[in-house]
Design an enzyme around this catalytic site. Structure first.
Site, mmCIF file in Angstrom:
data_model
loop_
_atom_site.group_PDB
_atom_site.id
_atom_site.type_symbol
_atom_site.label_atom_id
_atom_site.label_comp_id
_atom_site.label_asym_id
_atom_site.label_seq_id
_atom_site.Cartn_x
_atom_site.Cartn_y
_atom_site.Cartn_z
ATOM 1 N N PRO A 128 2.091 -5.016 -0.307
ATOM 2 C CG PRO A 128 3.398 -4.097 1.650
ATOM 3 C CD PRO A 128 3.265 -5.151 0.377
ATOM 4 C CB CYS A 129 -0.195 -1.386 -3.182
ATOM 5 S SG CYS A 129 -1.771 -2.478 -3.542
#
Length: 160
Positions: A128-129
């Site tokens: 989850p950047c």
């Protein structure tokens, strides 16, 4: 390597990998087509990993999946892999600043390098950047576009 398309509320994702591992999950409109030159479309669902990824993405977009549990192969430098492992520690519905992520990975002075590694994340959403923001609270950048990032953060906040 096999690939499939996943139709999300934010546009198509291309998911690629082998029979038992996921290597890429990227927004289709961000991919250089040369990258796909040797990929084979998984029309007969030979890759159980891709099928499972699509199932988990459906749950994620429905708001029922908070953590992805998939077999991943992280292709990157040791620093990139360290950053991507750090990203996986950010809980659903929460954010960290680039500086906080640098501290979390044990590289407090590497804020710009963290941002660069974040930008080159090959497994968007799964790693989850989008949960990394600027220190001043601004949304910051996102390889998939800031509109997508804002949508994802809002959706996670509402479903937390």
């Amino acid at each position: 390597m096999y690939y499939c398309r996943y139709s999300s509320p934010l546009g198509n994702l291309l998911i690629a990998g082998a029979e038992d591992v996921v290597v890429y999950c990227l927004w289709e409109d961000t991919i250089d087509e040369r990258m796909m030159a040797t990929w084979e479309e998984d029309k007969s669902e030979k890759s159980t990993a891709l099928t499972e990824t699509c199932r988990q993405l459906t749950e994620y977009f429905a708001g029922t999946r908070k953590v992805f549990r998939l077999p991943l192969r992280l292709n990157g430098t040791p620093f990139q892999r360290l950053t991507w492992l750090g990203l996986q520690q950010i809980p659903y519905g929460e954010t960290l600043s680039y500086a906080d992520l640098a501290k979390l990975t044990g590289r407090p002075k590497a804020v710009r390098a963290i941002g660069n590694a974040n930008h080159h994340n090959p497994l968007m959403l799964i790693i989850p950047c989008h949960r990394v923001i600027a220190s001043n609270g601004e949304i910051g950048g996102y390889a998939g576009g800031t509109a997508r990032k804002a949508w994802l953060l809002e959706k996670e906040k509402l479903n937390k």
